[in-house]
Design a protein around this motif. Sequence first.
Motif, PDB file in Angstrom:
ATOM      1  N   CYS A   1     130.478  94.003  44.353  1.00 28.02           N
ATOM      2  CA  CYS A   1     129.597  95.074  44.846  1.00 28.02           C
ATOM      3  C   CYS A   1     128.465  95.322  43.860  1.00 28.02           C
ATOM      4  O   CYS A   1     127.300  95.492  44.252  1.00 28.02           O
ATOM      5  N   GLN A   2     128.816  95.344  42.568  1.00 31.52           N
ATOM      6  CA  GLN A   2     127.789  95.530  41.543  1.00 31.52           C
ATOM      7  C   GLN A   2     126.849  94.328  41.512  1.00 31.52           C
ATOM      8  O   GLN A   2     125.651  94.477  41.257  1.00 31.52           O
ATOM      9  N   LEU A   3     127.375  93.157  41.796  1.00 35.10           N
ATOM     10  CA  LEU A   3     126.539  91.961  41.906  1.00 35.10           C
ATOM     11  C   LEU A   3     125.498  92.135  43.000  1.00 35.10           C
ATOM     12  O   LEU A   3     124.309  91.857  42.788  1.00 35.10           O
ATOM     13  N   VAL A   4     125.910  92.594  44.168  1.00 32.79           N
ATOM     14  CA  VAL A   4     124.970  92.774  45.282  1.00 32.79           C
ATOM     15  C   VAL A   4     123.854  93.746  44.897  1.00 32.79           C
ATOM     16  O   VAL A   4     122.678  93.482  45.131  1.00 32.79           O
ATOM     17  N   ALA A   5     124.214  94.870  44.289  1.00 29.70           N
ATOM     18  CA  ALA A   5     123.210  95.866  43.912  1.00 29.70           C
ATOM     19  C   ALA A   5     122.231  95.313  42.879  1.00 29.70           C
ATOM     20  O   ALA A   5     121.008  95.483  43.011  1.00 29.70           O
ATOM     21  N   ALA A   6     122.746  94.644  41.859  1.00 33.82           N
ATOM     22  CA  ALA A   6     121.887  94.083  40.811  1.00 33.82           C
ATOM     23  C   ALA A   6     121.006  92.965  41.371  1.00 33.82           C
ATOM     24  O   ALA A   6     119.803  92.901  41.085  1.00 33.82           O
ATOM     25  N   TRP A   7     121.605  92.092  42.164  1.00 29.97           N
ATOM     26  CA  TRP A   7     120.861  90.980  42.750  1.00 29.97           C
ATOM     27  C   TRP A   7     119.739  91.492  43.659  1.00 29.97           C
ATOM     28  O   TRP A   7     118.601  91.033  43.574  1.00 29.97           O
ATOM     29  N   ALA A   8     120.047  92.467  44.510  1.00 29.45           N
ATOM     30  CA  ALA A   8     119.055  92.988  45.459  1.00 29.45           C
ATOM     31  C   ALA A   8     117.867  93.641  44.744  1.00 29.45           C
ATOM     32  O   ALA A   8     116.747  93.613  45.254  1.00 29.45           O
TER      33      ALA A   8
ATOM     34  N   HIS B   1     116.549  92.595  42.001  1.00 26.32           N
ATOM     35  CA  HIS B   1     115.763  91.625  41.241  1.00 26.32           C
ATOM     36  C   HIS B   1     115.354  90.361  41.985  1.00 26.32           C
ATOM     37  O   HIS B   1     114.424  89.688  41.576  1.00 26.32           O
ATOM     38  N   SER B   2     116.039  90.014  43.045  1.00 28.81           N
ATOM     39  CA  SER B   2     115.777  88.749  43.729  1.00 28.81           C
ATOM     40  C   SER B   2     114.559  88.838  44.641  1.00 28.81           C
ATOM     41  O   SER B   2     114.283  89.878  45.229  1.00 28.81           O
ATOM     42  N   ARG B   3     113.883  87.711  44.781  1.00 28.97           N
ATOM     43  CA  ARG B   3     112.782  87.601  45.750  1.00 28.97           C
ATOM     44  C   ARG B   3     113.300  87.106  47.096  1.00 28.97           C
ATOM     45  O   ARG B   3     112.524  86.880  48.015  1.00 28.97           O
ATOM     46  N   HIS B   4     114.619  86.939  47.216  1.00 27.34           N
ATOM     47  CA  HIS B   4     115.202  86.344  48.414  1.00 27.34           C
ATOM     48  C   HIS B   4     116.081  87.314  49.196  1.00 27.34           C
ATOM     49  O   HIS B   4     116.973  86.888  49.931  1.00 27.34           O
ATOM     50  N   THR B   5     115.835  88.591  49.072  1.00 26.93           N
ATOM     51  CA  THR B   5     116.691  89.576  49.736  1.00 26.93           C
ATOM     52  C   THR B   5     116.612  89.486  51.258  1.00 26.93           C
ATOM     53  O   THR B   5     117.552  89.911  51.934  1.00 26.93           O
TER      54      THR B   5
END
Length: 187
Positions: free
Chosen positions: A76-83, A85-89
Amino acid sequence: MTAAAAVSSPRVLLLPGWQDSAPSHWQSRWEALHGHRRVEQDDWLWPRRGDWMARLDDVLLQSAAPAVVVAHSLGCQLVAAWAAHSRHTARVAAALLVAPPDTERDDMPPQLFNWRPIVRERLPFASRVVVSSDDPYCHPARALQMAADWGSEVVAVGARGHINGDAGLGDWPEGHAWLQQLIGRAD
């Protein structure tokens, strides 16, 4: 199903937490029963947030089909952090986030210190957070605050511990029904 429908239908990616999901965990059971794909990380014991985020980007870029992510615990923390910073959301249509841990607690193991601070930006896709009233890794009030910050719907499941293999959920059909609802919205 037509080829066009197969390309546009969301695929389901399973994002386990710290130490991966054991065979008795509902994520492992869903992988076997429904063919959902587990995102394998290089290091399950000393998870580095940046490495896990890069791996999620890599997996999402392997297919043009949108994805619905199903995260448990540190996932869950991965999803929040990734979203954040990623340009691919745009490749993620929705997220089912189960038992987010409070990585800012004083009693978190040192392996999880690099998951601080918790990313609290609103998610750019539909999401649902599943919360237990007796999760040993997160007080319910903290989980509810994370869900609010992420703009997520909340499902409270009562006293189910960390909503993992130890919770006795088996194949967890109720959780899979919530996933199907998210997929229906994503379609």
